[in-house]
Design a protein around this motif. Structure first.
Motif, PDB file in Angstrom:
ATOM      1  N   GLU A  10       0.848  -1.191   0.000  1.00  0.00           N
ATOM      2  CA  GLU A  10       0.000   0.000   0.000  1.00  0.00           C
ATOM      3  C   GLU A  10       0.884   1.242   0.000  1.00  0.00           C
ATOM      4  OE1 GLU A  10      -3.934  -1.700   2.316  1.00  0.00           O
ATOM      5  OE2 GLU A  10      -2.453  -0.574   3.492  1.00  0.00           O
ATOM      6  N   LEU A  12       1.062   5.549   0.258  1.00  0.00           N
ATOM      7  CA  LEU A  12       0.397   6.764   0.729  1.00  0.00           C
ATOM      8  C   LEU A  12       0.436   7.823  -0.367  1.00  0.00           C
ATOM      9  CD1 LEU A  12      -0.900   8.272   3.180  1.00  0.00           C
ATOM     10  CD2 LEU A  12       1.382   9.222   3.570  1.00  0.00           C
ATOM     11  N   TRP A  29      -4.005  12.331  -7.785  1.00  0.00           N
ATOM     12  CA  TRP A  29      -3.289  12.150  -6.528  1.00  0.00           C
ATOM     13  C   TRP A  29      -1.789  12.203  -6.794  1.00  0.00           C
ATOM     14  CZ3 TRP A  29      -5.654  10.809  -1.669  1.00  0.00           C
ATOM     15  CH2 TRP A  29      -7.058  10.742  -1.726  1.00  0.00           C
ATOM     16  N   ARG A 115      -6.502  15.648   1.313  1.00  0.00           N
ATOM     17  CA  ARG A 115      -6.676  14.273   1.796  1.00  0.00           C
ATOM     18  C   ARG A 115      -5.361  13.521   1.693  1.00  0.00           C
ATOM     19  NH1 ARG A 115     -11.130  12.278  -2.163  1.00  0.00           N
ATOM     20  NH2 ARG A 115     -10.551  14.173  -3.255  1.00  0.00           N
ATOM     21  N   GLU A 117      -4.223   9.285   1.909  1.00  0.00           N
ATOM     22  CA  GLU A 117      -4.806   7.950   2.018  1.00  0.00           C
ATOM     23  C   GLU A 117      -3.839   6.897   1.487  1.00  0.00           C
ATOM     24  OE1 GLU A 117      -8.806   5.743   0.263  1.00  0.00           O
ATOM     25  OE2 GLU A 117      -8.792   7.922   0.467  1.00  0.00           O
ATOM     26  N   PHE A 119      -3.333   3.534  -0.537  1.00  0.00           N
ATOM     27  CA  PHE A 119      -4.013   2.768  -1.579  1.00  0.00           C
ATOM     28  C   PHE A 119      -3.215   1.510  -1.884  1.00  0.00           C
ATOM     29  CE2 PHE A 119      -5.333   7.134  -2.578  1.00  0.00           C
ATOM     30  CZ  PHE A 119      -6.700   6.970  -2.711  1.00  0.00           C
TER      31      PHE A 119
END
Length: 145
Positions: A10, A12, A29, A115, A117, A119
């Motif tokens: 994952e 960031l 992003w 934001r 997150e 992924f």
């Protein structure tokens, strides 16, 4: 920053703030980043930006990912670090000012990022700025090598 969730890698990513990106998702992003002054140490700037936006300085070994040139000509240098955000994480973003709505004559302030997150790698590849996919390739190669 990346983490491993079982067999899944994952990554960031952060979403740019402001009205131009409000409705954009895939391809919008980015890795957390900032702008260095001429002659400034790039790794030091990256660590400062990371700390300002995400609340902590990376303390583990950094993996150099080189640099890429984005569509608009901006050169982005990157390093990766394995880690996670604390449960108490609160996104901190610098603000920028721009006239909004256009030709309205009023300046408004917006966060540079709105934001952050993690992924899974496969989803991150569709979310990240297309030029930055190369960083994901380099991270994968470094972890697999």
């Amino acid at each position: 920053m990346f983490r491993r969730n079982g067999e899944t890698l994952e990554v960031l990513l952060v979403h740019p703030g402001g009205p131009f990106f409000a409705e954009k998702d895939d391809g919008a992003w980015t890795i957390p980043k900032g702008e260095a002054s001429p002659g400034e140490d790039l790794l030091m700037r990256a660590q400062i930006e990371f700390e300002e936006e995400l609340g902590g300085r990376p303390t583990r070994d950094l993996i150099p990912l080189g640099f890429i040139k984005q569509k608009g000509g901006k050169i982005v240098h990157a390093w990766a670090v394995e880690g996670d955000l604390p449960e108490s994480f609160v996104l901190k973003s610098n603000l920028f000012e721009m006239e909004w709505p256009p030709r309205f004559g009023k300046l408004n302030k917006f966060p540079e990022i709105d934001r952050a997150e993690f992924f899974p790698e496969k989803i991150a590849r569709s979310k990240i700025n297309p030029a930055q996919v190369l960083f994901l390739d380099r991270l994968r190669a470094a972890l697999d090598g």
